[in-house]
Design a protein around this motif. Structure first.
Motif, PDB file in Angstrom:
ATOM      1  N   ASN A  18     -14.674  60.242  26.957  1.00 59.98           N
ATOM      2  CA  ASN A  18     -14.920  58.765  27.516  1.00 59.98           C
ATOM      3  C   ASN A  18     -14.613  57.852  26.770  1.00 59.98           C
ATOM      4  O   ASN A  18     -15.036  57.927  25.277  1.00 59.98           O
ATOM      5  CB  ASN A  18     -16.049  58.647  28.106  1.00 59.98           C
ATOM      6  N   TYR A  19     -13.820  56.625  26.829  1.00 61.83           N
ATOM      7  CA  TYR A  19     -13.570  55.617  25.931  1.00 61.83           C
ATOM      8  C   TYR A  19     -14.201  54.121  26.725  1.00 61.83           C
ATOM      9  O   TYR A  19     -14.125  54.108  28.080  1.00 61.83           O
ATOM     10  CB  TYR A  19     -12.087  55.379  25.850  1.00 61.83           C
ATOM     11  N   LEU A  20     -14.775  53.399  26.233  1.00 60.85           N
ATOM     12  CA  LEU A  20     -15.048  52.255  26.699  1.00 60.85           C
ATOM     13  C   LEU A  20     -13.913  51.100  26.130  1.00 60.85           C
ATOM     14  O   LEU A  20     -13.469  51.173  25.178  1.00 60.85           O
ATOM     15  CB  LEU A  20     -16.425  51.530  25.885  1.00 60.85           C
ATOM     16  N   SER A  21     -13.742  50.235  27.083  1.00 56.50           N
ATOM     17  CA  SER A  21     -12.694  49.155  26.795  1.00 56.50           C
ATOM     18  C   SER A  21     -12.969  47.868  26.118  1.00 56.50           C
ATOM     19  O   SER A  21     -12.202  47.205  25.898  1.00 56.50           O
ATOM     20  CB  SER A  21     -12.088  48.817  28.409  1.00 56.50           C
ATOM     21  N   ARG A  22     -14.085  48.152  25.358  1.00 57.67           N
ATOM     22  CA  ARG A  22     -14.579  47.233  24.561  1.00 57.67           C
ATOM     23  C   ARG A  22     -15.342  47.841  23.292  1.00 57.67           C
ATOM     24  O   ARG A  22     -16.192  48.851  23.705  1.00 57.67           O
ATOM     25  CB  ARG A  22     -15.409  45.900  25.188  1.00 57.67           C
ATOM     26  N   SER A  23     -15.063  47.326  22.091  1.00 54.49           N
ATOM     27  CA  SER A  23     -15.737  47.820  20.981  1.00 54.49           C
ATOM     28  C   SER A  23     -17.182  46.980  20.703  1.00 54.49           C
ATOM     29  O   SER A  23     -17.457  46.555  19.622  1.00 54.49           O
ATOM     30  CB  SER A  23     -14.893  47.573  19.974  1.00 54.49           C
ATOM     31  N   CYS A  24     -17.953  47.681  21.720  1.00 56.05           N
ATOM     32  CA  CYS A  24     -19.238  47.104  21.590  1.00 56.05           C
ATOM     33  C   CYS A  24     -20.340  48.158  22.287  1.00 56.05           C
ATOM     34  O   CYS A  24     -20.051  48.966  23.113  1.00 56.05           O
ATOM     35  CB  CYS A  24     -19.713  45.856  22.113  1.00 56.05           C
ATOM     36  N   PRO A  27     -25.731  49.220  27.196  1.00 56.42           N
ATOM     37  CA  PRO A  27     -26.931  50.074  27.816  1.00 56.42           C
ATOM     38  C   PRO A  27     -26.682  51.271  28.557  1.00 56.42           C
ATOM     39  O   PRO A  27     -27.248  52.450  28.585  1.00 56.42           O
ATOM     40  CB  PRO A  27     -27.890  49.092  28.731  1.00 56.42           C
ATOM     41  N   ARG A  28     -25.366  51.216  29.368  1.00 55.98           N
ATOM     42  CA  ARG A  28     -25.183  52.548  30.184  1.00 55.98           C
ATOM     43  C   ARG A  28     -23.595  52.376  30.114  1.00 55.98           C
ATOM     44  O   ARG A  28     -22.696  51.629  30.096  1.00 55.98           O
ATOM     45  CB  ARG A  28     -25.240  52.027  31.722  1.00 55.98           C
ATOM     46  N   HIS A  29     -23.059  53.788  29.996  1.00 56.95           N
ATOM     47  CA  HIS A  29     -21.736  54.085  29.885  1.00 56.95           C
ATOM     48  C   HIS A  29     -21.461  55.440  30.698  1.00 56.95           C
ATOM     49  O   HIS A  29     -22.517  56.093  30.882  1.00 56.95           O
ATOM     50  CB  HIS A  29     -21.080  54.056  28.388  1.00 56.95           C
ATOM     51  N   GLY A  30     -20.152  55.975  30.756  1.00 59.17           N
ATOM     52  CA  GLY A  30     -20.001  57.373  31.368  1.00 59.17           C
ATOM     53  C   GLY A  30     -20.079  58.317  30.645  1.00 59.17           C
ATOM     54  O   GLY A  30     -19.731  59.476  31.234  1.00 59.17           O
ATOM     55  N   GLY A  31     -20.603  58.499  29.440  1.00 59.17           N
ATOM     56  CA  GLY A  31     -20.953  59.470  28.834  1.00 59.17           C
ATOM     57  C   GLY A  31     -22.122  60.528  29.071  1.00 59.17           C
ATOM     58  O   GLY A  31     -23.085  59.818  29.815  1.00 59.17           O
ATOM     59  N   THR A  32     -22.091  61.700  28.964  1.00 58.32           N
ATOM     60  CA  THR A  32     -23.317  62.536  29.281  1.00 58.32           C
ATOM     61  C   THR A  32     -23.672  63.518  28.219  1.00 58.32           C
ATOM     62  O   THR A  32     -22.914  63.434  27.076  1.00 58.32           O
ATOM     63  CB  THR A  32     -22.685  63.364  30.527  1.00 58.32           C
ATOM     64  N   PRO A  33     -24.788  63.988  28.479  1.00 56.78           N
ATOM     65  CA  PRO A  33     -25.310  64.882  27.141  1.00 56.78           C
ATOM     66  C   PRO A  33     -24.386  66.081  26.810  1.00 56.78           C
ATOM     67  O   PRO A  33     -24.382  66.478  25.733  1.00 56.78           O
ATOM     68  CB  PRO A  33     -26.683  65.541  27.762  1.00 56.78           C
ATOM     69  N   LEU A  34     -23.535  66.506  27.788  1.00 56.21           N
ATOM     70  CA  LEU A  34     -22.592  67.836  27.541  1.00 56.21           C
ATOM     71  C   LEU A  34     -21.028  67.055  27.094  1.00 56.21           C
ATOM     72  O   LEU A  34     -20.383  67.974  26.535  1.00 56.21           O
ATOM     73  CB  LEU A  34     -22.560  68.283  28.948  1.00 56.21           C
ATOM     74  N   ALA A  35     -20.988  65.735  27.189  1.00 58.43           N
ATOM     75  CA  ALA A  35     -19.418  65.217  26.514  1.00 58.43           C
ATOM     76  C   ALA A  35     -19.818  64.805  25.027  1.00 58.43           C
ATOM     77  O   ALA A  35     -20.796  64.767  24.679  1.00 58.43           O
ATOM     78  CB  ALA A  35     -19.052  64.002  27.660  1.00 58.43           C
ATOM     79  N   SER A  37     -19.130  62.261  22.039  1.00 59.89           N
ATOM     80  CA  SER A  37     -19.430  60.851  21.742  1.00 59.89           C
ATOM     81  C   SER A  37     -18.335  59.947  22.317  1.00 59.89           C
ATOM     82  O   SER A  37     -17.162  60.203  22.374  1.00 59.89           O
ATOM     83  CB  SER A  37     -19.557  60.598  20.290  1.00 59.89           C
ATOM     84  N   VAL A  38     -18.955  59.107  23.079  1.00 62.88           N
ATOM     85  CA  VAL A  38     -18.137  57.879  23.572  1.00 62.88           C
ATOM     86  C   VAL A  38     -17.346  57.049  22.434  1.00 62.88           C
ATOM     87  O   VAL A  38     -17.947  56.628  21.247  1.00 62.88           O
ATOM     88  CB  VAL A  38     -18.691  56.957  24.502  1.00 62.88           C
ATOM     89  N   ASN A 233     -28.590  55.449  16.212  1.00 66.38           N
ATOM     90  CA  ASN A 233     -27.669  56.094  16.706  1.00 66.38           C
ATOM     91  C   ASN A 233     -26.364  55.698  17.295  1.00 66.38           C
ATOM     92  O   ASN A 233     -25.383  56.218  17.861  1.00 66.38           O
ATOM     93  CB  ASN A 233     -28.044  57.220  17.624  1.00 66.38           C
ATOM     94  N   CYS A 234     -26.240  54.203  17.084  1.00 67.15           N
ATOM     95  CA  CYS A 234     -25.070  53.580  17.764  1.00 67.15           C
ATOM     96  C   CYS A 234     -23.978  53.217  16.525  1.00 67.15           C
ATOM     97  O   CYS A 234     -24.127  52.383  15.773  1.00 67.15           O
ATOM     98  CB  CYS A 234     -25.565  52.352  18.354  1.00 67.15           C
ATOM     99  N   TYR A 235     -23.045  54.117  16.543  1.00 73.75           N
ATOM    100  CA  TYR A 235     -21.779  53.966  15.759  1.00 73.75           C
ATOM    101  C   TYR A 235     -20.634  54.129  16.455  1.00 73.75           C
ATOM    102  O   TYR A 235     -20.670  54.681  17.466  1.00 73.75           O
ATOM    103  CB  TYR A 235     -22.023  55.046  14.653  1.00 73.75           C
ATOM    104  N   PHE A 236     -19.464  53.580  15.853  1.00 77.26           N
ATOM    105  CA  PHE A 236     -18.193  54.058  16.225  1.00 77.26           C
ATOM    106  C   PHE A 236     -17.534  55.130  15.939  1.00 77.26           C
ATOM    107  O   PHE A 236     -17.570  55.327  14.603  1.00 77.26           O
ATOM    108  CB  PHE A 236     -17.256  52.654  15.841  1.00 77.26           C
ATOM    109  N   PRO A 237     -17.408  56.309  16.705  1.00 76.79           N
ATOM    110  CA  PRO A 237     -16.979  57.444  16.004  1.00 76.79           C
ATOM    111  C   PRO A 237     -15.779  57.356  15.093  1.00 76.79           C
ATOM    112  O   PRO A 237     -15.710  58.174  14.288  1.00 76.79           O
ATOM    113  CB  PRO A 237     -16.757  58.169  17.362  1.00 76.79           C
ATOM    114  N   ASP A 238     -14.699  56.510  15.553  1.00 74.24           N
ATOM    115  CA  ASP A 238     -13.615  56.335  14.691  1.00 74.24           C
ATOM    116  C   ASP A 238     -13.966  55.722  13.263  1.00 74.24           C
ATOM    117  O   ASP A 238     -13.012  56.304  12.333  1.00 74.24           O
ATOM    118  CB  ASP A 238     -12.672  55.382  15.353  1.00 74.24           C
ATOM    119  N   THR A 239     -14.844  54.891  13.078  1.00 70.66           N
ATOM    120  CA  THR A 239     -15.140  54.621  11.784  1.00 70.66           C
ATOM    121  C   THR A 239     -15.684  55.698  11.075  1.00 70.66           C
ATOM    122  O   THR A 239     -15.496  55.885   9.863  1.00 70.66           O
ATOM    123  CB  THR A 239     -16.280  53.520  12.039  1.00 70.66           C
TER     124      THR A 239
END
Length: 436
Positions: A18-24, A27-35, A37-38, A233-239
Motif C-alpha cells: 500500500n502507498y498513501l498519495s501524500r507523505s504524511c 489515523p487510518r490507512h489501507g495497511g493491515t497487520p499482515l501487509a 509497511s505503508v 513508530n511513524c516513519y517513512f520506510p523509504d527514509t
C-alpha cells in the motif's frame, strides 16, 4: 474496502504493498497487520522521476501495488504556497498520470438516488461499498456497467456492526484480524479478483531514471539509533531504506522499555508517535532519559518529529487526555519547552518555507517542504534556536545544543539534501550548523 481487499489477496497468496498519495501520517490507512509497511508518494513533494523510483523500489517484491487517496474532485491537490498560504499538498490524480495507474473508484451506494445516478467518475473500474444484499449488488452491477461503461469488480456489504467499532480504534492502530476476516468474507463473495489483477497489469511498469535510492557510502561512518516501539513508530520506510542504502548502521531502541541507547550511537532519530498514550511510563523510564541527556552532552545528535518532538521537551501537557491527576507529565528535557496536546487538532497541513537567515548550509538549503503536525503546540520555557523564517511558524523547527525538533514531518527520500545534513558525519558541536 482496502482492508477487505488485502484480506482476500492474502487468502490467495498475494502480497499487497500500500502507498498513501501524500507523505504524511493519518489515523487510518489501507495497511493491515499482515501487509508490509505503508509507503508514501507525493506529487507536491516529489518530481515524477522520484515518484517512479520510490514506487518501483517499494513494489519490487509485491504482487499488487495499491495507491490510496481521494481524487481531486473531492480533495484538491498539488497547490504550492508558503507556510502561511493555502497549500493543498499531493494529488492522487497527478500520481495516476505520472505512474500511468488505472483508477478504481470506491462508490458508496447507500445514498444513491434510485432514479438518478451521479456524474460518471473518471475511472477504469468500480468497487461498491455498503451494498444491501446480493440482489442489490446484481442490480447495481448491471445498471452501472451498462450506463457508465466500466466494470464493477466487487462489492462490500453494509456490516454496520463492524463499521461502528472502527472509530473506537486508537490512532494508528491496525484493524484487528477479526474485522479483516469479516470484511474479506463479504468482499470475496462477489470480487472479480482476476479482472482486478488484469487491470493492474495492463500497463507497463514506469521507467526509472532517478538514482536517489541507489547504494552508496555517504553515511558509512554513522550509527543511527531509531526509536521504535508501540509509542514511536511513524516513519517513512523509504527514509529508513535510504539511510541503510547509504551505508549507515541503523539500530532500533525503545524509549519505553530500554534503559540506554545502543552503544556507539552517533544520531538518535525519534519519529512521530503518541507519547500521550504512555506518558507516565515514559516519564518513569529515568534511565533512558539520562542516557539521552548524556548522549547530547557528550556531542551526540538527536533529531525528532511530531510526537518525538513532544518527548524531547521538558514536559507534555495532555489536557483532559491524561486525566486530572496526570495532566502534565515530565519528558526527556532536552528542549526547554512544554508540548501541549490539541485534542481537536486538524489533519496534517502541507507547508513550504525557508530557513531563517544565518542558518543555511550550501545550495538547496533555502527551502523545505513537509506536512505540519498540528497535534502538538510548543511553549518555550527557555532559549530555543528557531530555524523557520516565516512569521508565526518560528516554533515549527527548533533546537537546543545538539537536539533538533520539528513539527514538520520531512520525507528525506524526497529531499535527500536534508538527510545528508541531518545524519551525515560532522565534527562534534556542529549539529546546529548542519541544519543551518
Amino acid at each position: 474496502m482496502l482492508w477487505a481487499l488485502a484480506e482476500v489477496c492474502e487468502r490467495h497468496g498475494l502480497h499487497v504493498q500500500n502507498y498513501l498519495s501524500r507523505s504524511c501520517f493519518v489515523p487510518r490507512h489501507g495497511g493491515t497487520p499482515l501487509a508490509a509497511s505503508v509507503r508514501h508518494l507525493d506529487s507536491w513533494l516529489m518530481s515524477p522521476e522520484v515518484c517512479r523510483e520510490i514506487f518501483v523500489h517499494g513494489s519490487r517484491s509485491c504482487d499488487l501495488a495499491v495507491v490510496e487517496g481521494r481524487f481531486d474532485a473531492t480533495h484538491g491537490g498539488d497547490a504550492g504556497g508558503d507556510l502561511g498560504g493555502n497549500v493543498r499538498g499531493g494529488s492522487l490524480d497527478r500520481l495516476c498520470q505520472w505512474l500511468d495507474l488505472p483508477r478504481v473508484v470506491v462508490l458508496d451506494v447507500a445514498d444513491l438516488d434510485a432514479c438518478r445516478l451521479p456524474q460518471r467518475p473518471a475511472a477504469d473500474a468500480l468497487l461498491l461499498d455498503r451494498v444491501g444484499d446480493a440482489a442489490q449488488f446484481a442490480r447495481l452491477q448491471t445498471r452501472l456497467e451498462s450506463l457508465w461503461g466500466m466494470p464493477v469488480l466487487g462489492g462490500l456489504e453494509r456490516l454496520d456492526e463492524f463499521r461502528s467499532t472502527i472509530g473506537q480504534f486508537g490512532i494508528g492502530q491496525p484493524p484487528p484480524r477479526k474485522l479483516c476476516r469479516a470484511l474479506g468474507d463479504s468482499l470475496a463473495r462477489g470480487l472479480r479478483l482476476e479482472r482486478l489483477l488484469a487491470l493492474a497489469s495492463q500497463r507497463p511498469f514506469p521507467d526509472v531514471t532517478a538514482d536517489r535510492l541507489s547504494a552508496g557510502q555517504r553515511l558509512a561512518e554513522v550509527s543511527i539509533a531509531v526509536a521504535y516501539d508501540e509509542v514511536f513508530n511513524c516513519y517513512f520506510p523509504d527514509t529508513l531504506d535510504l539511510l541503510e542504502l547509504q551505508g549507515a548502521k541503523v539500530r532500533t531502541f525503545s524509549p519505553l522499555h530500554d534503559e540506554c541507547l545502543p552503544e556507539g550511537t552517533d544520531v538518535v532519530y525519534l519519529g512521530c508517535g503518541h507519547p500521550e498514550n504512555a506518558g507516565a511510563r515514559l516519564a518513569a523510564n529515568q534511565c533512558m532519559r539520562t542516557s539521552l541527556a548524556e548522549h547530547v552532552f557528550t556531542g551526540g545528535r538527536v533529531y525528532a518529529e511530531g510526537g518525538g518532538l513532544a518527548y524531547l521537551c521538558e514536559s507534555i501537557d495532555l489536557g483532559q487526555h491524561g486525566g486530572s491527576n496526570c495532566r502534565v507529565v515530565p519528558m526527556a528535557g532536552l528542549l526547554p519547552a512544554v508540548a501541549r496536546r490539541r485534542a481537536d487538532a486538524p489533519p496534517p497541513a502541507p507547508v513550504a518555507g525557508s530557513l531563517a537567515q544565518g542558518h543555511r548550509r550550501g545550495e538547496g538549503w533555502s527551502q523545505l517542504r513537509g506536512y505540519l503536525n498540528r497535534r502538538w503546540e510548543l511553549t518555550p520555557t527557555g532559549p530555543l534556536t528557531r530555524y523557520a523564517a516565516e512569521d508565526g511558524h518560528e516554533l515549527d523547527l527548533v533546537g537546543s545544543a545538539q537536539a533538533v525538533g520539528s513539527r514538520i514531518h520531512l520525507n528525506f527520500a524526497a529531499q535527500p539534501e536534508f538527510l545528508r545534513a541531518f545524519f551525515a558525519p560532522h565534527p562534534t558541536g556542529a549539529a546546529l550548523s548542519a541544519i543551518g
